[in-house]
Design a protein around this motif. Structure first.
Motif, PDB file in Angstrom:
ATOM      1  N   TYR A 135       0.836  -1.201   0.000  1.00  0.00           N
ATOM      2  CA  TYR A 135       0.000   0.000   0.000  1.00  0.00           C
ATOM      3  C   TYR A 135       0.870   1.250   0.000  1.00  0.00           C
ATOM      4  CZ  TYR A 135      -2.656   3.880   1.843  1.00  0.00           C
ATOM      5  OH  TYR A 135      -3.188   5.123   2.039  1.00  0.00           O
ATOM      6  N   ILE A 136       1.876   1.273   0.868  1.00  0.00           N
ATOM      7  CA  ILE A 136       2.736   2.450   0.962  1.00  0.00           C
ATOM      8  C   ILE A 136       3.445   2.714  -0.361  1.00  0.00           C
ATOM      9  CG2 ILE A 136       4.823   3.353   2.085  1.00  0.00           C
ATOM     10  CD1 ILE A 136       3.892   1.980   4.652  1.00  0.00           C
ATOM     11  N   LEU A 137       3.835   1.649  -1.046  1.00  0.00           N
ATOM     12  CA  LEU A 137       4.601   1.791  -2.281  1.00  0.00           C
ATOM     13  C   LEU A 137       3.750   2.145  -3.490  1.00  0.00           C
ATOM     14  CD1 LEU A 137       7.089  -1.183  -1.896  1.00  0.00           C
ATOM     15  CD2 LEU A 137       7.617   1.248  -1.735  1.00  0.00           C
ATOM     16  N   THR A 138       2.434   2.006  -3.378  1.00  0.00           N
ATOM     17  CA  THR A 138       1.597   2.219  -4.558  1.00  0.00           C
ATOM     18  C   THR A 138       0.529   3.293  -4.406  1.00  0.00           C
ATOM     19  OG1 THR A 138       0.086   0.445  -3.858  1.00  0.00           O
ATOM     20  CG2 THR A 138       1.916  -0.177  -5.297  1.00  0.00           C
ATOM     21  N   ALA A 139       0.117   3.604  -3.188  1.00  0.00           N
ATOM     22  CA  ALA A 139      -0.995   4.541  -2.995  1.00  0.00           C
ATOM     23  C   ALA A 139      -0.564   5.979  -3.258  1.00  0.00           C
ATOM     24  CB  ALA A 139      -1.557   4.413  -1.576  1.00  0.00           C
ATOM     25  N   ASN A 140      -1.487   6.788  -3.722  1.00  0.00           N
ATOM     26  CA  ASN A 140      -1.234   8.212  -3.969  1.00  0.00           C
ATOM     27  C   ASN A 140      -1.503   8.999  -2.690  1.00  0.00           C
ATOM     28  OD1 ASN A 140      -0.640   7.735  -6.691  1.00  0.00           O
ATOM     29  ND2 ASN A 140      -2.812   7.769  -7.221  1.00  0.00           N
ATOM     30  N   HIS A 141      -0.626   8.875  -1.727  1.00  0.00           N
ATOM     31  CA  HIS A 141      -0.824   9.507  -0.420  1.00  0.00           C
ATOM     32  C   HIS A 141      -0.104  10.847  -0.295  1.00  0.00           C
ATOM     33  CE1 HIS A 141       3.063   7.656  -0.096  1.00  0.00           C
ATOM     34  NE2 HIS A 141       2.550   6.439  -0.058  1.00  0.00           N
ATOM     35  N   GLY A 142       0.671  11.225  -1.302  1.00  0.00           N
ATOM     36  CA  GLY A 142       1.312  12.537  -1.299  1.00  0.00           C
ATOM     37  C   GLY A 142       2.535  12.660  -0.418  1.00  0.00           C
ATOM     38  N   LYS A 143       3.034  11.537   0.122  1.00  0.00           N
ATOM     39  CA  LYS A 143       4.210  11.565   0.984  1.00  0.00           C
ATOM     40  C   LYS A 143       5.381  10.893   0.273  1.00  0.00           C
ATOM     41  CE  LYS A 143       1.594  11.449   5.302  1.00  0.00           C
ATOM     42  NZ  LYS A 143       0.272  11.596   4.690  1.00  0.00           N
ATOM     43  N   ARG A 144       6.575  11.392   0.536  1.00  0.00           N
ATOM     44  CA  ARG A 144       7.787  10.809  -0.047  1.00  0.00           C
ATOM     45  C   ARG A 144       8.419   9.909   1.015  1.00  0.00           C
ATOM     46  NH1 ARG A 144      13.319  12.574  -1.710  1.00  0.00           N
ATOM     47  NH2 ARG A 144      13.683  11.561  -3.729  1.00  0.00           N
ATOM     48  N   ILE A 145       8.269   8.626   0.823  1.00  0.00           N
ATOM     49  CA  ILE A 145       8.668   7.644   1.832  1.00  0.00           C
ATOM     50  C   ILE A 145       9.709   6.702   1.245  1.00  0.00           C
ATOM     51  CG2 ILE A 145       7.866   5.821   3.381  1.00  0.00           C
ATOM     52  CD1 ILE A 145       5.036   7.105   3.094  1.00  0.00           C
ATOM     53  N   ALA A 146      10.783   6.498   1.976  1.00  0.00           N
ATOM     54  CA  ALA A 146      11.782   5.503   1.592  1.00  0.00           C
ATOM     55  C   ALA A 146      11.490   4.227   2.357  1.00  0.00           C
ATOM     56  CB  ALA A 146      13.188   6.003   1.907  1.00  0.00           C
ATOM     57  N   VAL A 147      11.102   3.189   1.628  1.00  0.00           N
ATOM     58  CA  VAL A 147      10.870   1.887   2.233  1.00  0.00           C
ATOM     59  C   VAL A 147      12.132   1.057   2.020  1.00  0.00           C
ATOM     60  CG1 VAL A 147       9.484  -0.210   2.194  1.00  0.00           C
ATOM     61  CG2 VAL A 147       8.390   2.012   1.851  1.00  0.00           C
ATOM     62  N   ILE A 148      12.804   0.733   3.097  1.00  0.00           N
ATOM     63  CA  ILE A 148      14.072   0.021   3.013  1.00  0.00           C
ATOM     64  C   ILE A 148      13.854  -1.403   3.501  1.00  0.00           C
ATOM     65  CG2 ILE A 148      16.468  -0.020   3.780  1.00  0.00           C
ATOM     66  CD1 ILE A 148      16.294   2.992   4.134  1.00  0.00           C
ATOM     67  N   MET A 149      14.052  -2.341   2.598  1.00  0.00           N
ATOM     68  CA  MET A 149      13.810  -3.750   2.892  1.00  0.00           C
ATOM     69  C   MET A 149      15.116  -4.377   3.348  1.00  0.00           C
ATOM     70  SD  MET A 149      10.652  -4.165   0.702  1.00  0.00           S
ATOM     71  CE  MET A 149      10.667  -5.887   0.824  1.00  0.00           C
ATOM     72  N   ASN A 150      15.147  -4.776   4.585  1.00  0.00           N
ATOM     73  CA  ASN A 150      16.385  -5.271   5.169  1.00  0.00           C
ATOM     74  C   ASN A 150      16.191  -6.647   5.775  1.00  0.00           C
ATOM     75  OD1 ASN A 150      18.067  -2.683   5.096  1.00  0.00           O
ATOM     76  ND2 ASN A 150      16.206  -2.041   6.109  1.00  0.00           N
ATOM     77  N   GLU A 151      17.273  -7.386   5.831  1.00  0.00           N
ATOM     78  CA  GLU A 151      17.322  -8.617   6.605  1.00  0.00           C
ATOM     79  C   GLU A 151      18.367  -8.397   7.687  1.00  0.00           C
ATOM     80  OE1 GLU A 151      15.352 -11.270   6.280  1.00  0.00           O
ATOM     81  OE2 GLU A 151      14.294 -10.219   4.683  1.00  0.00           O
ATOM     82  N   PHE A 152      17.912  -8.035   8.875  1.00  0.00           N
ATOM     83  CA  PHE A 152      18.832  -7.746   9.964  1.00  0.00           C
ATOM     84  C   PHE A 152      19.185  -9.056  10.670  1.00  0.00           C
ATOM     85  CE2 PHE A 152      16.769  -3.787   9.193  1.00  0.00           C
ATOM     86  CZ  PHE A 152      17.722  -2.840   9.452  1.00  0.00           C
ATOM     87  N   GLY A 153      20.424  -9.478  10.551  1.00  0.00           N
ATOM     88  CA  GLY A 153      20.855 -10.713  11.180  1.00  0.00           C
ATOM     89  C   GLY A 153      21.198 -10.503  12.642  1.00  0.00           C
TER      90      GLY A 153
END
Length: 384
Positions: free
Chosen positions: A58-76
């Motif tokens: 939702y965050i990556l596709t919705a037109n919410h007007g915010k500039r958001i960096a979604v960082i996908m991590n695998e924290f070991g």
């Protein structure tokens, strides 16, 4: 699979998804205002299948007007940040990202610590928010500590909060799993959370949802609980929540739950007035750094995972500053052995409705000893 990397969808001409308001247990916090210099970072954690990917989609596709960096991590456990979509060129870490039409960005980065995020900010410009999505078995306390201890990022990025998503169908079993070395992963993720999103409530009975709420409150009475289905959580419920900028006045009452380790819980210590900060600071240091109830011998079993406090103090000097406050209202935030204190506007005053207090979340917290030690501190530090 529910936890695959979110599909990046062309959103041109697609109407934004309507996100239904989430049902909340306790009062929710307004979205914290962003600063020109500071970017709030939220840690999103939870078991595989809890619904994190649905929210990210939702965050990556919705037109919410915010500039958001979604960082996908695998924290070991000990490897810092280890992402699955990174590549290396001549021994150098390479970050991969994809800019989306709604102004957001999805990326994967590989680096020990958080220098990669600093590089990301320098190359791609400032964002309104950063959302760090961790692996299902990650320790959110370790991730939060990395955000806190990276001095190079301190002037640009601040830890905004920890959001834990749980699956209503499986969380009772997950939190009830026994581990010889103590707290299991589900319990740990709930203990560190500032907000817990109970997803897939349509797959649980009303009685089960009530039991889940009770289990969460037993572990972490300071966390706000949201109920939802299909991962439909409004962005303002997970981003810019300001959990590390203040302390929620509502702490739910603890109750005994048979299905989980009863050594995990929340202890609240009330402050009836203005305290001498130097004595309070010494008390916190002895508690967190020496691993003991101040004035008592270490028992080797107590584990403080989170500390939150809102206090009226006298003689406060922020760490690294020459400024001295004769009187101030401060917020103290702690994760494991680390803590910080800073001045906040006093909009409440000393009232019965919003008392000043210190909250501890952890394992094997000796409540009677803590209350006795805190009472002794109050006796010596209270300004009458």
């Amino acid at each position: 699979m529910d936890e695959d990397i979110p599909e990046l969808v062309d959103v041109a001409g697609v109407a934004p998804e309507v996100v239904e308001p989430t049902e909340s247990v306790g009062e929710t916090t307004n979205v914290a205002e962003t600063s020109d210099k500071i970017v709030p970072a939220t840690i999103l954690t939870g078991y595989l299948g809890a619904g994190k990917t649905t929210l990210l989609n939702y965050i990556l596709t919705a037109n919410h007007g915010k500039r958001i960096a979604v960082i996908m991590n695998e924290f070991g456990d000990s490897q810092g940040i280890d992402q699955s979509l990174t590549s290396s060129h001549n021994g150098a870490t390479v970050e991969e990202w994809l800019d989306l039409k709604n102004g957001c960005m999805c990326c994967t980065i590989k680096d020990k610590g958080l220098k990669a995020i600093e590089s990301l900010m320098a190359q791609k410009g400032k964002f309104d928010y950063i959302l760090l999505e961790t692996t299902g078995l990650a320790d959110p306390g370790q991730v939060a500590s990395m955000l806190w201890t990276n001095e190079e990022l301190g002037s640009e990025i601040r830890l905004d909060g920890v959001v834990t998503m749980v699956d209503a169908k499986h969380i009772i079993r997950q939190m009830g799993e026994h581990r010889e070395d103590g707290m299991n992963d589900a319990q740990r993720q709930v203990a560190f959370a500032d907000r817990v999103v109970v997803n897939k409530t349509d797959l649980a009975t009303r009685e089960q949802v009530l039991e889940i709420d009770e289990m969460i409150s037993k572990i972490n009475g300071a966390a706000q609980i949201l109920h939802t289905q299909y991962g439909r959580v409004a962005i303002e419920d997970v981003l810019g929540i300001g959990a590390y900028a203040n302390v929620d006045p509502e702490i739910r009452q603890k109750s005994y739950v048979h299905t989980i380790d009863t050594s995990i819980g929340t202890v609240m210590l009330s402050a009836p007035g203005r305290l001498r900060w130097s004595l309070v600071d010494e008390w916190i240091q002895e508690l967190l750094w020496d691993g003991r109830v101040p004035g008592n011998e270490p028992n080797g079993e107590m584990q403080v995972m989170r500390l939150k406090a809102r206090l009226a103090v006298a003689g406060f000097v922020p760490v690294g500053s020459d400024q001295h406050y004769e009187r101030a209202t401060i917020v103290v935030q702690g994760v494991c052995e680390m803590y910080d204190a800073f001045v906040v506007p006093d909009t409440t005053g000393l009232t019965a409705d919003v008392p000043y207090k210190l909250v501890l979340i952890g394992r094997n917290l000796p409540e009677q000893l803590l209350q006795k030690s805190w009472a002794l501190l109050i006796e010596h530090s209270l300004i009458k």
